[in-house]
Every structure is written in structure tokens, then in C-alpha cells.
Scaffold this motif. Structure first.
Motif, PDB file in Angstrom:
ATOM      1  N   UNK A 193      49.370  33.456  28.823  1.00  0.00           N
ATOM      2  CA  UNK A 193      47.935  33.715  28.731  1.00  0.00           C
ATOM      3  C   UNK A 193      47.385  34.397  29.978  1.00  0.00           C
ATOM      4  N   UNK A 194      48.299  34.767  30.920  1.00  0.00           N
ATOM      5  CA  UNK A 194      47.781  35.171  32.230  1.00  0.00           C
ATOM      6  C   UNK A 194      46.888  36.404  32.175  1.00  0.00           C
ATOM      7  N   UNK A 195      47.156  37.319  31.222  1.00  0.00           N
ATOM      8  CA  UNK A 195      46.365  38.555  31.195  1.00  0.00           C
ATOM      9  C   UNK A 195      45.070  38.396  30.405  1.00  0.00           C
ATOM     10  N   UNK A 196      45.166  37.759  29.234  1.00  0.00           N
ATOM     11  CA  UNK A 196      43.989  37.706  28.356  1.00  0.00           C
ATOM     12  C   UNK A 196      43.108  36.490  28.587  1.00  0.00           C
ATOM     13  N   UNK A 197      43.697  35.397  29.038  1.00  0.00           N
ATOM     14  CA  UNK A 197      42.944  34.141  29.070  1.00  0.00           C
ATOM     15  C   UNK A 197      43.423  33.308  30.255  1.00  0.00           C
ATOM     16  N   UNK A 198      43.170  33.803  31.485  1.00  0.00           N
ATOM     17  CA  UNK A 198      43.803  33.165  32.652  1.00  0.00           C
ATOM     18  C   UNK A 198      43.063  31.903  33.117  1.00  0.00           C
ATOM     19  N   UNK A 199      42.675  31.065  32.157  1.00  0.00           N
ATOM     20  CA  UNK A 199      41.905  29.868  32.511  1.00  0.00           C
ATOM     21  C   UNK A 199      42.734  28.629  32.280  1.00  0.00           C
ATOM     22  N   UNK A 200      42.520  27.654  33.136  1.00  0.00           N
ATOM     23  CA  UNK A 200      43.245  26.404  32.994  1.00  0.00           C
ATOM     24  C   UNK A 200      42.352  25.278  33.484  1.00  0.00           C
ATOM     25  N   UNK A 201      42.171  24.246  32.630  1.00  0.00           N
ATOM     26  CA  UNK A 201      41.385  23.078  33.026  1.00  0.00           C
ATOM     27  C   UNK A 201      40.054  23.446  33.698  1.00  0.00           C
ATOM     28  N   UNK A 202      39.408  24.464  33.190  1.00  0.00           N
ATOM     29  CA  UNK A 202      38.108  24.835  33.734  1.00  0.00           C
ATOM     30  C   UNK A 202      38.191  25.732  34.957  1.00  0.00           C
ATOM     31  N   UNK A 203      39.393  26.040  35.411  1.00  0.00           N
ATOM     32  CA  UNK A 203      39.564  26.926  36.566  1.00  0.00           C
ATOM     33  C   UNK A 203      39.886  28.336  36.086  1.00  0.00           C
ATOM     34  N   UNK A 204      39.380  29.300  36.817  1.00  0.00           N
ATOM     35  CA  UNK A 204      39.724  30.689  36.550  1.00  0.00           C
ATOM     36  C   UNK A 204      40.860  31.081  37.490  1.00  0.00           C
ATOM     37  N   UNK A 205      42.021  31.383  36.942  1.00  0.00           N
ATOM     38  CA  UNK A 205      43.170  31.744  37.771  1.00  0.00           C
ATOM     39  C   UNK A 205      43.429  33.249  37.749  1.00  0.00           C
ATOM     40  N   UNK A 206      42.542  33.982  37.125  1.00  0.00           N
ATOM     41  CA  UNK A 206      42.677  35.443  37.077  1.00  0.00           C
ATOM     42  C   UNK A 206      42.449  36.038  38.469  1.00  0.00           C
ATOM     43  N   UNK A 207      43.220  37.034  38.829  1.00  0.00           N
ATOM     44  CA  UNK A 207      43.098  37.611  40.174  1.00  0.00           C
ATOM     45  C   UNK A 207      43.724  39.001  40.153  1.00  0.00           C
ATOM     46  N   UNK A 208      42.969  39.982  40.672  1.00  0.00           N
ATOM     47  CA  UNK A 208      43.561  41.330  40.790  1.00  0.00           C
ATOM     48  C   UNK A 208      44.463  41.342  42.015  1.00  0.00           C
ATOM     49  N   UNK A 209      45.402  42.279  42.044  1.00  0.00           N
ATOM     50  CA  UNK A 209      46.322  42.362  43.191  1.00  0.00           C
ATOM     51  C   UNK A 209      45.518  42.529  44.489  1.00  0.00           C
ATOM     52  N   UNK A 210      44.466  43.356  44.405  1.00  0.00           N
ATOM     53  CA  UNK A 210      43.675  43.634  45.611  1.00  0.00           C
ATOM     54  C   UNK A 210      42.883  42.406  46.080  1.00  0.00           C
ATOM     55  N   UNK A 211      42.741  41.397  45.204  1.00  0.00           N
ATOM     56  CA  UNK A 211      41.995  40.188  45.594  1.00  0.00           C
ATOM     57  C   UNK A 211      42.898  39.040  46.032  1.00  0.00           C
ATOM     58  N   UNK A 212      44.192  39.279  46.069  1.00  0.00           N
ATOM     59  CA  UNK A 212      45.094  38.191  46.455  1.00  0.00           C
ATOM     60  C   UNK A 212      44.867  37.840  47.923  1.00  0.00           C
ATOM     61  N   UNK A 213      44.568  36.579  48.218  1.00  0.00           N
ATOM     62  CA  UNK A 213      44.219  36.230  49.599  1.00  0.00           C
ATOM     63  C   UNK A 213      45.439  36.082  50.500  1.00  0.00           C
ATOM     64  N   UNK A 214      45.242  36.217  51.819  1.00  0.00           N
ATOM     65  CA  UNK A 214      46.338  35.971  52.759  1.00  0.00           C
ATOM     66  C   UNK A 214      46.618  34.467  52.873  1.00  0.00           C
ATOM     67  N   UNK A 215      47.743  34.128  53.477  1.00  0.00           N
ATOM     68  CA  UNK A 215      48.163  32.724  53.596  1.00  0.00           C
ATOM     69  C   UNK A 215      47.073  31.840  54.210  1.00  0.00           C
ATOM     70  N   UNK A 216      46.353  32.389  55.187  1.00  0.00           N
ATOM     71  CA  UNK A 216      45.385  31.566  55.902  1.00  0.00           C
ATOM     72  C   UNK A 216      44.292  30.998  54.990  1.00  0.00           C
TER      73      UNK A 216
END
Ligand code: SF4
Ligand SMILES: [Zn+2]
Ligand SMILES: [Zn+2]
Length: 453
Positions: free
Chosen positions: A286-309
Motif C-alpha cells: 500500500x506504500x504508493x496509494x495508501x501509505x497510512x497505518x494506524x492513523x499515521x501518514x508514512x508517505x514521504x517523497x525522496x526529497x523529504x527524507x530526513x537526516x539521521x539527526x
């Protein structure tokens, strides 16, 4: 925070104090209320309420009780009403053999025509069902693959039927009757409902929850329904609010989706949403069309991926959690350097780590990364999906050699981490046994069956 998806606020008994009713709901954190019609007259009334109050939305349709006079010309009328911008569904429609106010054949005809309309307009259907479980299931199954989305309101069928509906991606909602003393069987059904398929409702003015049972129901009391859900599922009422509100957004399109979560709590473990990218493209993912789980939005564009910190800051003291799990809707080894940095922080600060992976990390990183797991990763959990390489390739839309690479990854990882687990989603018994043999005998690691949810 909460949404009452079913309140007949056009009833006479709200005539004198509807403003107060709406305000009380607002003060209790009820963000939206859906008013389902039961016939053409109440459809117009529901729309009028939606026009007057910002937080009200309407659905339009003919209730099974009112299908005695059903004729197909009504479809055009319902369709015209459904075009209103605040109409979010077709309903309530369905079958009711308990009261039997309208002949069965007539009920079925009206129900199917309105389901067809819902499909045609791409609107969800709000379904009423009482003592008509067999026909209901048959009819809904016949719509499989049409794109029909249905809410089974005031659910009172069996858990088996509910599981069938959820498999078809439909939704279930419960009213205040789950709070009644004698509703143990209903509560045990609620326990078996996937939270991703659950919504809240009051069915006002009926079915008032304890402690107001016997009085007129109103949307503010949806919080008692939410509390009961929280108790049965052993989660917080905030979790229930977040999860069910997101479900309403996904189902009815009301509200706004939550912002992407970089970390999210599941039970006592904190999950790290590493990436939304994956080298595979599983048919069931479901990662592309419906990236939701337990009320959380897990969708993320590559450019929005955060650094480790960013993850490290959100984790804080890792000892607060049972485990820090690298997961998300994507393959975490795609950002292996980030995983390592965060895992190092967790281990230095006394926490435990697990990575949930498809086992393709060596292919992705073009080198053997398993030795790098030493002292950083405690548990590796690999989805086996199936024991059969050909089926594996079809399911994940990868080449067949990925199956062997995945097995090799598991074997190699054994030398560097405390535990390797391989999982399958509960298939039939034969498949489970064959998978268990591959995992325990060939690979020599722990085997686990994950629930479908
Ligand atoms: S491996 Fe996991 S994240 Fe990747 S496509 Fe398959 S299910 Fe989705
Ligand atoms: Zn109903
Ligand atoms: Zn109703």
C-alpha cells in the motif's frame, strides 16, 4: 479529533436545540458530523444542515424501510442531490428483514440500484443491515472489483462476515450499543476489527451510550463510543481519535490527512519511518496509494527524507521503548547509512534495535552489508512472503534470483545479530508448513506467522 459518521440530526427532537447540540459536540472534540438521509425529504434536510453548519456533511439515499414505493426514477433524483459539494456518500441504504417494513424483493432492488449509483459516482455507500446477513454478504461480494466502498454502520453481523468485508477493504462502525452491559458479544466482534477499517458513529438520536442510555443521543457522546473502542483494543482514546479520523478522511474524503510521521509509536515500540522507496513493487503493497497505518501518514517523497539527526531527536531516550524498529512503508536498507547512524545512537544509549526488511539489502547496496549489522542491529525480521521462488518473484515483481539472495541474506545475518526472524502473512495451513520448513530447516532461523492485519 473525533468524527461522528452517522447522526440523523434532521429528527424532530433536535428542532429546539440543534445549535447547542452542535456546540456540545465541538467542545468534546467532535470535528465533523455526517448526517445520513433515509429518503428524499430527509436528504434535502440533511443537505440544508450541511449548508448551515460548516462541520456537517450529508449522505443521500433511501433507507430499506422506505423502499415500499421504490421506483427507478428515484435514482435520477438521488443522483442530482448527490452532486451537492457537501454530499459525501450514498446512504443510508441496505436491507432490513427484522422490521420488514418493505417487501424483500423491493428492498433488494432499491439497494442494488443505489449501490450501482454509488459506484457510478465514485461515492462511498453507507449501509444499514439488520437480519439480512446472508443476502447482504452475497450482494456485496457481487460488487467485488467494481470499486465499491462501503461502511457497515451500526454493525451487528458476525465477525466472519466483518472479516470478509474488511478483506474487500470496506469499513465497519459501531454505535453506543457497544457500551451496553449486555453487549459482550458485540465487544468481542469489535476486538476482531482491524483499526484501519474502523469508524465511529452515534446513530443519533438512537442507541445512546452508557451513562446516558435511555436519553436522546447526540454527536458529543461519540466520545463514549471512542472510549469503549480504546478499552477493547487496549489503546488510548487519542489513538482511536487519530486512527478513526484518518479512516474517515480515506473513506469519505472529509478533513485533512496528517503530516508525515518520521517516527511512530506502535504499542511500546517506536518505529522509524526510514523511507517510502523500495526496490520491489509487491502486488499487495500500500506504500504508493495508501501509505497510512494506524492513523499515521508514512508517505514521504525522496526529497523529504530526513537526516539521521531528525530521527535521533525524536527518539530521545531509547530506553523508554521496548525496541526501536526500522520500518515504514518502504525498504529501510535503501538508506542503510542513515539506519546505521540512528542504530549506533540507540545502542550507545542502551536501547534495542530491530530492522524489518525484505532481505534485499545486499542487492540494493551492491555489497554484503550483514557484517555492518554487528553491535548495531539486535533483530532482523525478513518477510519471506512465500516458500516458492516463482511465486515470490510474481508477488514482489522482482527477478527470481531475489529469492535466493534473500535467503542468503538471512543466513549471513545470523552471524552478526542476536536473532533473525522470517515471517509470512497467515496463508493457508499447507503454505505455512512449507514456508516453515524452508525457514527452519534450510535457513535455520526463527519462523513467525504474521496476522493479515
Ligand atoms: S518489500 Fe515491503 S515496502 Fe517493498 S514493495 Fe514489498 S511490501 Fe512494499
Ligand atoms: Zn441504520
Ligand atoms: Zn441511521
Amino acid at each position: 479529533m473525533f468524527i461522528d459518521t452517522h447522526a440523523h440530526l434532521f429528527f424532530e427532537n433536535y428542532k429546539d436545540d440543534l445549535d447547542d447540540v452542535i456546540n456540545r459536540a465541538k467542545n468534546k472534540g467532535v470535528d465533523y458530523i455526517i448526517v445520513p438521509a433515509t429518503d428524499i425529504k430527509t436528504a434535502k434536510e440533511a443537505i440544508a444542515l450541511a449548508e448551515k453548519y460548516e462541520q456537517i456533511y450529508a449522505t443521500v439515499g433511501i433507507h430499506p424501510h422506505d423502499t415500499k414505493e421504490w421506483n427507478e426514477n428515484l435514482i435520477a433524483e438521488i443522483e442530482a442531490l448527490a452532486k451537492h459539494p457537501k454530499v459525501v456518500g450514498i446512504g443510508e441504504i441496505g436491507l432490513d428483514y427484522y422490521y420488514d417494513f418493505s417487501p424483500k424483493e423491493q428492498q433488494i432492488k432499491a439497494f442494488k440500484s443505489q449501490l450501482d449509483l454509488a459506484v457510478k459516482l465514485g461515492l462511498p455507500a453507507v449501509i444499514h443491515n439488520r437480519d439480512s446477513d446472508k443476502d447482504m454478504l452475497e450482494i456485496i461480494q457481487s460488487y467485488c472489483g467494481t470499486g465499491l466502498k462501503a461502511q457497515f454502520h451500526c454493525y451487528n453481523g458476525s465477525l466472519d462476515d466483518a472479516l470478509e468485508y474488511m478483506k474487500m477493504n470496506h469499513f465497519i462502525s459501531f454505535t453506543g450499543n457497544i457500551t451496553f452491559k449486555k453487549s459482550d458479544s458485540l465487544r468481542s466482534i469489535l476486538k476482531g476489527i482491524d483499526l484501519n477499517n474502523l469508524m465511529l458513529e452515534t446513530d443519533s438520536p438512537f442507541l445512546t451510550p452508557v451513562p446516558f442510555r435511555g436519553k436522546r443521543n447526540e454527536p458529543a457522546y461519540v466520545t463514549y463510543v471512542a472510549q469503549q473502542v480504546a478499552d477493547v483494543h487496549e489503546i488510548s482514546i487519542e489513538d482511536v481519535g487519530r486512527i478513526t479520523s484518518l479512516n474517515v478522511f480515506r473513506f469519505f474524503g472529509i478533513g485533512t490527512p496528517p503530516k508525515t510521521s518520521h517516527t511512530y509509536l506502535m504499542g511500546k515500540s517506536l518505529y522509524v519511518n526510514v523511507t517510502n522507496r523500495c526496490n520491489a513493487d509487491c502486488t499487495f503493497c500500500r506504500r504508493k496509494d495508501d501509505p497510512y497505518l494506524r492513523g499515521y501518514n508514512l508517505g514521504m517523497k525522496k526529497s523529504d527524507e530526513p537526516p539521521a539527526q531528525v530521527y535521533i531527536n525524536e527518539i530521545g531516550d531509547p530506553k523508554k521503548y521496548d525496541e526501536i524498529v526500522f520500518c515504514g512503508y518502504g525498504e529501510p536498507t535503501i538508506r542503510w547509512d542513515v539506519v546505521k547512524q540512528v542504530a549506533k545512537y540507540v545502542k550507545v544509549n542502551g536501547g534495542k534495535t530491530r530492522i524489518n526488511t525484505n532481505g534485499h539489502g545486499n542487492i540494493i547496496n551492491k555489497r554484503d552489508i550483514t557484517p555492518e549489522m554487528k553491535d548495531l542491529i539486535d533483530v532482523v525480521s525478513i518477510s519471506l512472503n512465500t516458500y516458492d521462488p516463482k511465486h515470490y518473484a510474481e508477488l514482489m515483481r522482482v527477478t527470481e534470483d531475489h529469492f535466493d539472495e534473500m535467503k542468503l541474506f538471512a543466513i549471513k545475518a545470523k552471524s552478526f545479530v542476536k536473532k533473525v526472524v522470517m515471517t509470512v502473512v497467515s496463508l493457508d495451513e499447507v503454505e505455512i508448513e512449507k514456508s516453515r520448513k524452508v525457514v527452519e530447516d534450510e535457513i535455520g532461523v526463527e519462523f513467525r506467522v504474521r496476522e493479515y492485519f
